[in-house]
Enzyme design. Structure first.
Site, PDB file in Angstrom:
ATOM      1  N   GLU A   1    -121.083  39.741  48.479  1.00 34.24           N
ATOM      2  CA  GLU A   1    -120.164  39.195  47.415  1.00 34.24           C
ATOM      3  C   GLU A   1    -119.879  37.968  48.236  1.00 34.24           C
ATOM      4  O   GLU A   1    -119.771  36.933  47.383  1.00 34.24           O
ATOM      5  CB  GLU A   1    -119.046  40.112  47.158  1.00 34.24           C
TER       6      GLU A   1
ATOM      7  N   ASP B   1    -118.767  43.756  52.565  1.00 36.22           N
ATOM      8  CA  ASP B   1    -119.207  42.470  53.436  1.00 36.22           C
ATOM      9  C   ASP B   1    -117.946  41.525  53.450  1.00 36.22           C
ATOM     10  O   ASP B   1    -116.966  41.565  52.800  1.00 36.22           O
ATOM     11  CB  ASP B   1    -120.548  41.367  52.780  1.00 36.22           C
TER      12      ASP B   1
END
Length: 451
Positions: A156, A92
């Site tokens: 994250e 991500d």
């Protein structure tokens, strides 16, 4: 780079690495599904899963984590009796911010001036590619000498803790003798560095309400309490005159004992405008690695374009507090919330909500894995010795893994050196760093296996 079979293999794989990073960067995998389609993140997760499967990984799975995102897991068995190493990265990315400010489209990997530009190129899709390169180099030169687990996180950057909670619920899944977190970076390009400390962080949303609705500023301004003005007062209370963070009850005088960070070099790395002063006190390393730092990430209020002459009834802000090692993030959150509430003026109604949190981290740099990494980096970076540095950013998973597996050694390396400008516009990765760190990781796995 000195000639050795592993280095030669990695060098030959760099065109493939660029092509794969191009594919991975193309996914707009921002784990904020109010802004970006969930399908983009799911597509990136499937890409990582397919890449692991193609490398012979077993038990490849898309893990549905409690925050509604997916992490990718795979297991590559090594020789019988070998150690187990967990390799971490995240797929991500941060939002691209103002896409018009990018010199080239943020989700199209573009080569320019010897670097590859694109959102996530360094943080941390490049980390996924780094792990793949290291494993491919070993497979081509005698095989992978350890059991390998790979985990690629899907949220994250959001700090929502999905993978941490999943790991706690499945404590055997990520167990390993050593964990390599591929989400840090060298102190600067060409200087091999292991990150030994991380600041933790907390995110707090603060909302202030003063009126039932907006009022005409000419008719009521001067007596009607302005929620935006109150919020500005509150946010200003979080800094001293020199810009140092001031949260009531939070220690701010810790010092960094280690690698120095030259102030002029920091100005260049941070692209500080001429004539603008740095904020805070102490050395640069003190400020960014050893002390708390508050940042206002966003404010909900009328934009300048289209603003009307009104006294604002409500205003909100998102506040980030970076928490240094030695400070408990839970306690820091409580102090921040108490500070915001105590400094709200005029009896305005204030609410605070903690929406993300991660503990700081300190590694044991005397462990055998660090000696193995130092040896590997000395080969990958001839004439350079491995350095230890802190990092102001947070990787909440580190503390979860340290708590779950207290005997595991945890190392942090990666591609996010200062020129990468992670989280900013025009993020980029140095292909030379990608190549050298992939070699270093491969040699580390080989050296560590022999200990």
């Amino acid at each position: 780079m000195s000639s050795n079979p592993v280095a030669e293999t990695v060098a030959s794989l760099m065109p493939r690495a660029k092509a794969e990073l191009t594919e991975l960067v193309a996914f707009k995998s921002v784990a904020d599904f109010d802004q970006f389609p969930r399908s983009e993140s799911e597509g990136a997760a499937r890409w990582v899963a397919a890449a692991l499967g193609a490398e012979g990984f077993q038990d490849v799975a898309l893990l549905d984590t409690p925050d509604g995102t997916q992490s990718v897991y795979g297991y590559l068995p090594g020789p019988e009796g070998a150690k187990t190493v967990l390799l971490y990265a995240h797929y991500d990315v941060q939002p691209p911010l103002d896409e018009t400010a990018w010199a080239t489209p943020p989700f199209e990997l573009t080569e320019r001036d010897g670097r590859w530009y694109g959102r996530g190129a360094a943080d941390c899709k490049g980390g996924v590619i780094m792990h793949l390169l290291a494993l491919r180099a070993l497979r081509a030169n005698g095989g992978v000498p350890v059991h390998v687990k790979v985990i690629a996180e899907g949220s994250e950057e959001m700090g929502t803790g999905g993978l941490e909670r999943y790991a706690e619920e499945h404590p055997d899944l990520l167990e390993a003798d050593t964990i390599v977190i591929g989400d840090a970076g060298n102190f600067r390009v060409g200087l091999p560095t292991v990150t030994s400390t991380l600041r933790g962080m907390t995110l707090v949303r603060v909302a202030i309400d003063t009126l039932e609705g907006n009022l005409h500023s000419g008719q009521f301004g001067g007596a009607a309490p302005d929620a935006l003005g109150a919020l500005i007062r509150v946010l200003d209370s979080l800094r001293a005159e020199d810009g140092s963070t001031t949260v009531d009850g939070l220690t701010t005088e810790s010092r960094w004992d280690g690698l120095r960070y030259d102030e002029e070099q920091f100005r260049q790395d941070a692209h500080v405008l001429d004539g603008v002063e740095l904020i805070g006190s102490g050395t640069v390393a003190d400020r960014i690695w050893a002390r708390p730092a508050v940042t206002v990430l966003g404010i909900d209020c009328p934009p300048v374009v289209g603003a009307t002459p009104s006294v604002q009834a409500s205003a909100r802000a998102l506040v980030s507090l970076r928490v240094p090692p030695g400070v408990d993030a839970v306690e820091a959150t409580k102090l921040l919330q108490a500070h915001l509430e105590a400094h709200t003026p005029w009896g305005a109604r204030v609410t605070t909500e903690q929406i993300g949190q991660g503990q700081p981290f300190s590694a044991d740099t005397t462990s055998p894995a660090y000696a193995a990494m130092a040896e590997a980096m000395a080969v990958a970076y001839p004439g350079r010795q491995m350095q230890f540095a802190g990092q102001g950013g947070s990787i909440p998973l580190c503390n979860t893994l340290a708590a779950l597996y207290p005997r595991a050694e945890i190392l942090l390396i990666g591609l996010s050196e200062p020129e990468a400008r992670i989280h900013a516009v025009n993020e980029s990765v140095s292909p030379e760093e990608l190549e050298r760190l992939s070699v270093a990781e491969a040699l580390f796995l080989r050296t560590y296996a022999a200990l």
